[in-house]
Design a protein around this motif. Structure first.
Motif, PDB file in Angstrom:
ATOM      1  N   ILE A  70      20.331  12.237  10.299  1.00 46.45           N
ATOM      2  CA  ILE A  70      19.182  13.147  10.125  1.00 46.45           C
ATOM      3  C   ILE A  70      18.943  13.505   8.654  1.00 46.45           C
ATOM      4  CG2 ILE A  70      18.375  15.496  10.588  1.00 46.45           C
ATOM      5  CD1 ILE A  70      19.370  15.210  13.424  1.00 46.45           C
ATOM      6  N   PRO A  71      19.981  13.831   7.844  1.00 45.54           N
ATOM      7  CA  PRO A  71      19.708  14.164   6.433  1.00 45.54           C
ATOM      8  C   PRO A  71      19.171  12.998   5.620  1.00 45.54           C
ATOM      9  CG  PRO A  71      21.887  14.952   7.114  1.00 45.54           C
ATOM     10  CD  PRO A  71      21.413  14.020   8.179  1.00 45.54           C
ATOM     11  N   LEU A  72      19.249  11.752   6.168  1.00 49.03           N
ATOM     12  CA  LEU A  72      18.881  10.569   5.380  1.00 49.03           C
ATOM     13  C   LEU A  72      17.556   9.948   5.790  1.00 49.03           C
ATOM     14  CD1 LEU A  72      22.410   8.853   5.497  1.00 49.03           C
ATOM     15  CD2 LEU A  72      21.531  10.353   3.713  1.00 49.03           C
ATOM     16  N   ILE A  73      16.949  10.426   6.879  1.00 52.03           N
ATOM     17  CA  ILE A  73      15.790   9.713   7.425  1.00 52.03           C
ATOM     18  C   ILE A  73      14.564   9.787   6.521  1.00 52.03           C
ATOM     19  CG2 ILE A  73      16.538   9.980   9.822  1.00 52.03           C
ATOM     20  CD1 ILE A  73      14.626  12.332  10.060  1.00 52.03           C
ATOM     21  N   PHE A  74      14.520  10.737   5.590  1.00 51.87           N
ATOM     22  CA  PHE A  74      13.362  10.841   4.695  1.00 51.87           C
ATOM     23  C   PHE A  74      13.549  10.029   3.411  1.00 51.87           C
ATOM     24  CE2 PHE A  74      13.019  14.842   7.149  1.00 51.87           C
ATOM     25  CZ  PHE A  74      11.769  14.644   7.691  1.00 51.87           C
ATOM     26  N   GLU A  75      14.682   9.331   3.292  1.00 50.05           N
ATOM     27  CA  GLU A  75      14.876   8.486   2.128  1.00 50.05           C
ATOM     28  C   GLU A  75      14.126   7.163   2.310  1.00 50.05           C
ATOM     29  OE1 GLU A  75      18.965   7.953   1.220  1.00 50.05           O
ATOM     30  OE2 GLU A  75      19.357  10.098   0.914  1.00 50.05           O
ATOM     31  N   THR A 118       0.834  -1.212   0.000  1.00 49.34           N
ATOM     32  CA  THR A 118       0.000   0.000   0.000  1.00 49.34           C
ATOM     33  C   THR A 118       0.861   1.252   0.000  1.00 49.34           C
ATOM     34  OG1 THR A 118      -1.759  -1.168   1.184  1.00 49.34           O
ATOM     35  CG2 THR A 118      -1.804   1.245   1.225  1.00 49.34           C
ATOM     36  N   GLU A 119       1.895   1.257   0.843  1.00 49.63           N
ATOM     37  CA  GLU A 119       2.764   2.427   0.909  1.00 49.63           C
ATOM     38  C   GLU A 119       3.579   2.595  -0.365  1.00 49.63           C
ATOM     39  OE1 GLU A 119       5.005   1.928   4.505  1.00 49.63           O
ATOM     40  OE2 GLU A 119       3.442   2.852   5.733  1.00 49.63           O
ATOM     41  N   LEU A 120       3.987   1.468  -0.969  1.00 48.96           N
ATOM     42  CA  LEU A 120       4.711   1.564  -2.233  1.00 48.96           C
ATOM     43  C   LEU A 120       3.824   2.138  -3.340  1.00 48.96           C
ATOM     44  CD1 LEU A 120       6.716  -1.802  -2.278  1.00 48.96           C
ATOM     45  CD2 LEU A 120       7.664   0.506  -2.205  1.00 48.96           C
ATOM     46  N   LEU A 121       2.586   1.700  -3.390  1.00 50.19           N
ATOM     47  CA  LEU A 121       1.646   2.251  -4.375  1.00 50.19           C
ATOM     48  C   LEU A 121       1.404   3.729  -4.131  1.00 50.19           C
ATOM     49  CD1 LEU A 121      -0.980  -0.664  -4.610  1.00 50.19           C
ATOM     50  CD2 LEU A 121       0.712   0.002  -6.330  1.00 50.19           C
ATOM     51  N   GLU A 122       1.349   4.110  -2.878  1.00 46.61           N
ATOM     52  CA  GLU A 122       1.125   5.510  -2.548  1.00 46.61           C
ATOM     53  C   GLU A 122       2.329   6.353  -2.960  1.00 46.61           C
ATOM     54  OE1 GLU A 122      -0.825   8.093   1.048  1.00 46.61           O
ATOM     55  OE2 GLU A 122      -0.219   6.031   1.399  1.00 46.61           O
ATOM     56  N   LEU A 123       3.517   5.845  -2.723  1.00 48.03           N
ATOM     57  CA  LEU A 123       4.718   6.556  -3.151  1.00 48.03           C
ATOM     58  C   LEU A 123       4.790   6.660  -4.672  1.00 48.03           C
ATOM     59  CD1 LEU A 123       7.547   5.309  -0.763  1.00 48.03           C
ATOM     60  CD2 LEU A 123       6.760   7.653  -1.066  1.00 48.03           C
ATOM     61  N   SER A 147      14.609  -3.353  12.962  1.00 50.44           N
ATOM     62  CA  SER A 147      13.606  -2.961  11.978  1.00 50.44           C
ATOM     63  C   SER A 147      12.419  -3.904  11.973  1.00 50.44           C
ATOM     64  CB  SER A 147      14.240  -2.899  10.586  1.00 50.44           C
ATOM     65  OG  SER A 147      14.776  -4.161  10.229  1.00 50.44           O
ATOM     66  N   ARG A 148      12.649  -5.177  12.006  1.00 50.71           N
ATOM     67  CA  ARG A 148      11.527  -6.119  11.962  1.00 50.71           C
ATOM     68  C   ARG A 148      10.815  -6.178  13.302  1.00 50.71           C
ATOM     69  NH1 ARG A 148      10.248  -8.144   7.793  1.00 50.71           N
ATOM     70  NH2 ARG A 148       8.772  -9.488   8.900  1.00 50.71           N
ATOM     71  N   GLU A 149      11.557  -5.997  14.360  1.00 50.29           N
ATOM     72  CA  GLU A 149      10.934  -5.998  15.689  1.00 50.29           C
ATOM     73  C   GLU A 149       9.956  -4.843  15.838  1.00 50.29           C
ATOM     74  OE1 GLU A 149      12.302  -5.104  20.285  1.00 50.29           O
ATOM     75  OE2 GLU A 149      13.781  -5.799  18.829  1.00 50.29           O
ATOM     76  N   LEU A 150      10.311  -3.681  15.261  1.00 46.95           N
ATOM     77  CA  LEU A 150       9.451  -2.505  15.371  1.00 46.95           C
ATOM     78  C   LEU A 150       8.334  -2.515  14.345  1.00 46.95           C
ATOM     79  CD1 LEU A 150      12.239   0.157  15.891  1.00 46.95           C
ATOM     80  CD2 LEU A 150      10.703  -0.774  17.624  1.00 46.95           C
ATOM     81  N   GLY A 151       8.469  -3.330  13.328  1.00 45.73           N
ATOM     82  CA  GLY A 151       7.390  -3.481  12.365  1.00 45.73           C
ATOM     83  C   GLY A 151       7.314  -2.399  11.319  1.00 45.73           C
ATOM     84  N   GLY A 152       8.329  -1.547  11.169  1.00 50.28           N
ATOM     85  CA  GLY A 152       8.271  -0.468  10.196  1.00 50.28           C
ATOM     86  C   GLY A 152       8.724  -0.919   8.817  1.00 50.28           C
ATOM     87  N   THR A 153       8.270  -0.169   7.808  1.00 50.10           N
ATOM     88  CA  THR A 153       8.665  -0.480   6.437  1.00 50.10           C
ATOM     89  C   THR A 153       9.775   0.431   5.938  1.00 50.10           C
ATOM     90  OG1 THR A 153       7.013   1.030   5.530  1.00 50.10           O
ATOM     91  CG2 THR A 153       6.323  -1.249   5.897  1.00 50.10           C
ATOM     92  N   GLY A 154      10.045   1.508   6.663  1.00 46.59           N
ATOM     93  CA  GLY A 154      11.041   2.466   6.205  1.00 46.59           C
ATOM     94  C   GLY A 154      10.504   3.424   5.154  1.00 46.59           C
ATOM     95  N   LEU A 155       9.180   3.468   4.987  1.00 46.62           N
ATOM     96  CA  LEU A 155       8.566   4.328   3.980  1.00 46.62           C
ATOM     97  C   LEU A 155       7.737   5.450   4.587  1.00 46.62           C
ATOM     98  CD1 LEU A 155       7.388   1.630   1.405  1.00 46.62           C
ATOM     99  CD2 LEU A 155       9.419   3.048   1.279  1.00 46.62           C
ATOM    100  N   GLY A 156       7.442   5.361   5.877  1.00 45.98           N
ATOM    101  CA  GLY A 156       6.556   6.336   6.509  1.00 45.98           C
ATOM    102  C   GLY A 156       7.054   7.755   6.400  1.00 45.98           C
ATOM    103  N   LYS A 172       7.518  13.296   3.812  1.00 40.75           N
ATOM    104  CA  LYS A 172       8.272  14.322   3.072  1.00 40.75           C
ATOM    105  C   LYS A 172       7.599  14.659   1.738  1.00 40.75           C
ATOM    106  CE  LYS A 172      11.945  16.965   2.679  1.00 40.75           C
ATOM    107  NZ  LYS A 172      11.663  17.623   1.393  1.00 40.75           N
ATOM    108  N   GLU A 173       7.116  13.642   1.035  1.00 41.76           N
ATOM    109  CA  GLU A 173       6.442  13.892  -0.235  1.00 41.76           C
ATOM    110  C   GLU A 173       5.183  14.721  -0.042  1.00 41.76           C
ATOM    111  OE1 GLU A 173       7.437  13.227  -3.216  1.00 41.76           O
ATOM    112  OE2 GLU A 173       9.142  11.922  -2.850  1.00 41.76           O
ATOM    113  N   LEU A 174       4.410  14.413   1.001  1.00 43.21           N
ATOM    114  CA  LEU A 174       3.177  15.157   1.252  1.00 43.21           C
ATOM    115  C   LEU A 174       3.473  16.580   1.719  1.00 43.21           C
ATOM    116  CD1 LEU A 174       1.015  12.398   2.998  1.00 43.21           C
ATOM    117  CD2 LEU A 174       0.783  13.272   0.677  1.00 43.21           C
ATOM    118  N   ILE A 175       4.530  16.741   2.503  1.00 40.69           N
ATOM    119  CA  ILE A 175       4.935  18.095   2.930  1.00 40.69           C
ATOM    120  C   ILE A 175       5.306  18.940   1.708  1.00 40.69           C
ATOM    121  CG2 ILE A 175       6.772  19.382   4.108  1.00 40.69           C
ATOM    122  CD1 ILE A 175       4.863  18.308   6.100  1.00 40.69           C
ATOM    123  N   ASP A 176       6.080  18.357   0.799  1.00 40.67           N
ATOM    124  CA  ASP A 176       6.486  19.074  -0.418  1.00 40.67           C
ATOM    125  C   ASP A 176       5.280  19.381  -1.295  1.00 40.67           C
ATOM    126  OD1 ASP A 176       9.109  18.978   0.404  1.00 40.67           O
ATOM    127  OD2 ASP A 176       9.627  17.235  -0.817  1.00 40.67           O
TER     128      ASP A 176
END
Length: 456
Positions: free
Chosen positions: A397-402, A288-293, A412-421, A426-430
């Protein structure tokens, strides 16, 4: 690329050579007319001098002396009386001289007059000066052979021709050198763009000039750096997406195979099915997040802006996320005046806040507080999301929006994140033409500040 240097050289040569031809022509005309005027002026002056002598000493001896003087020079003199009869002539009378003598003698001042200046086709140039010596009146004609003037013009033309050829030769050499100097950076840029088209983005263009060529070189260098960065990002993205898709699929396939075994008990089977469900949920979220991106990248989504209450929107987000924050034993605090309104897409705005709060929850320990604070400033609205989590190293910090970038890759897997949030944030802010700033201290927490400028 040698063609462009030839074209530049020919263009400059034609322009400069045309200018030189025009200037040489004007200069030649000016000098030629000046020389002719000098000859005519000298001839008039000579006639006036003879006139003065003739008027002072008018007798046969003086007349003969004047004629004798002209015999020994390159000019001729003819003196006629008022009736048009020739008193004396220093040259043999011919039809050219006779034609000049027959010209009307009107408007002739005492200072003399040029009556024939056709040096190109005529045999003579001629002037006339009236004289009055008592009862004797008449005209004193001065003739000069045009052969000498033609020879003078011929020499002048020869000098100009030599000067023109020499100037053209020197101009051609200078332009050839200059065109090569101009074309040299263009040749390097052509080779650089050729490398870019072949996929080689590691090029270096050295150009320290501040002109248009320097700006073009900097633009190509910037393009090369951007393409190289995009190539690296693409490779990392493909590697990350491959890993992110392979991992849950491996879990799903493995536990599905185990769950099919007949000797398993119901409790054990249900635990495996629960893992399969969790991994399927993660996979669905990732897709879902990939499609949104993808939609954000292709500009196929729309921002439907409207004016709404920030307080009401944050309350909705709070109600949605409060259960997960309570489960994590983290306090969620909303500090927002009720009268603040904003022009934005309410759905996308909530998505931004949800993603930032979810990121804060994942990286904050139990017993901490996550605060959303909204304040109005002169230039707009400031929205700060502050947590008391583990913090972000300054180098990250300069890389966290990548995309797929995680500060703590081991969890990463323990926290359950995809690294896309954060990439979506950033895309929506722009897309809203806002700004976002990040400040963080290790083991003290992080603050994400959204700067919403007033569009009214």
């Amino acid at each position: 690329m040698r063609k462009i240097s030839v074209k530049i050289g020919l263009l400059f040569f034609c322009l400069i050579f045309s200018m030189e031809v025009c200037l040489f022509f004007l200069l030649h005309q000016k000098i030629a007319h000046s020389r002719i005027d000098e000859q005519l002026s000298a001839l008039v002056t000579r006639g006036n001098n003879h006139r003065d002598v003739l008027e002072t000493y008018y007798n046969q001896e003086t007349i003969s002396h004047i004629a004798l003087m002209e015999v020994k020079s390159d000019t001729e003199v003819v003196i006629i009386n008022e009736q048009g009869e020739v008193i004396i002539s220093s040259a043999e009378m011919n039809h050219q001289i006779q034609n000049v003598l027959n010209l009307a003698k009107k408007d002739i001042s005492r200072n003399g007059k040029v009556i024939d200046d056709n040096w190109k086709s005529g045999a003579y140039i001629a002037t006339v000066t009236p004289f009055t010596a008592g009862a004797n009146k008449g005209y004193l004609y001065m003739f000069q052979d045009t052969g000498q003037i033609k020879q003078l013009m011929k020499q002048l033309n020869r000098h100009f021709l030599i000067a023109g050829i020499a100037t053209a030769f020197v101009t051609a050499i200078i332009i050839l050198i200059l065109s090569r100097i101009i074309a040299k950076p263009l040749i390097k840029m052509k080779e650089a763009t050729k490398k870019l088209s072949q996929g080689n983005f590691s090029i270096q263009l050295e150009n320290n000039s501040n002109d248009e060529l320097g700006e073009l070189a900097k633009s190509i260098q910037l393009l090369s750096s951007e393409l190289n960065h995009l190539k690296t990002e693409r490779n990392e993205f493909l590697a990350s997406i491959s890993h992110e898709l392979r991992t849950p699929l491996t879990y799903i396939k493995g536990y599905a195979e185990v769950a099919k075994r007949g000797h398993l008990g119901m409790d054990e089977r249900l635990s495996y099915l629960k893992i399969i469900t969790e991994e399927t949920t993660k996979l669905t979220t990732l897709v879902t997040e990939l499609l949104e991106l993808a939609q954000l990248d292709n500009n196929t989504f729309t921002i439907q802006k409207e004016v709404f209450s920030v307080y009401d929107s944050l309350q909705k987000v709070s109600q949605k996320l409060l259960p997960s924050f309570k489960q994590a034993e983290i306090t969620l605090l909303i500090v927002c005046p009720e009268n603040i309104q904003i022009l934005a897409d309410p759905v996308r705005f909530e998505q931004i806040i949800v993603n930032l709060l979810e990121n804060a929850r994942k990286y904050s320990p139990k017993g901490t507080i996550t605060t959303v604070e909204v304040a109005k400033r002169n230039t707009g609205i400031i929205i700060s999301i502050q947590d008391q989590g583990k913090g972000i190293p300054s180098s990250d910090i300069p890389l966290i929006f990548e995309r797929f970038y995680r500060v703590d890759k081991s969890r990463s897997r323990e926290l359950g994140g995809t690294g896309l949030g954060l990439a979506i944030v950033k895309e929506l802010i722009d897309a809203h033409h806002w700004d976002i700033e990040v400040s963080s201290k290790i083991n003290q927490g992080s603050t994400f500040t959204i700067i919403v400028r007033d569009e009214s």
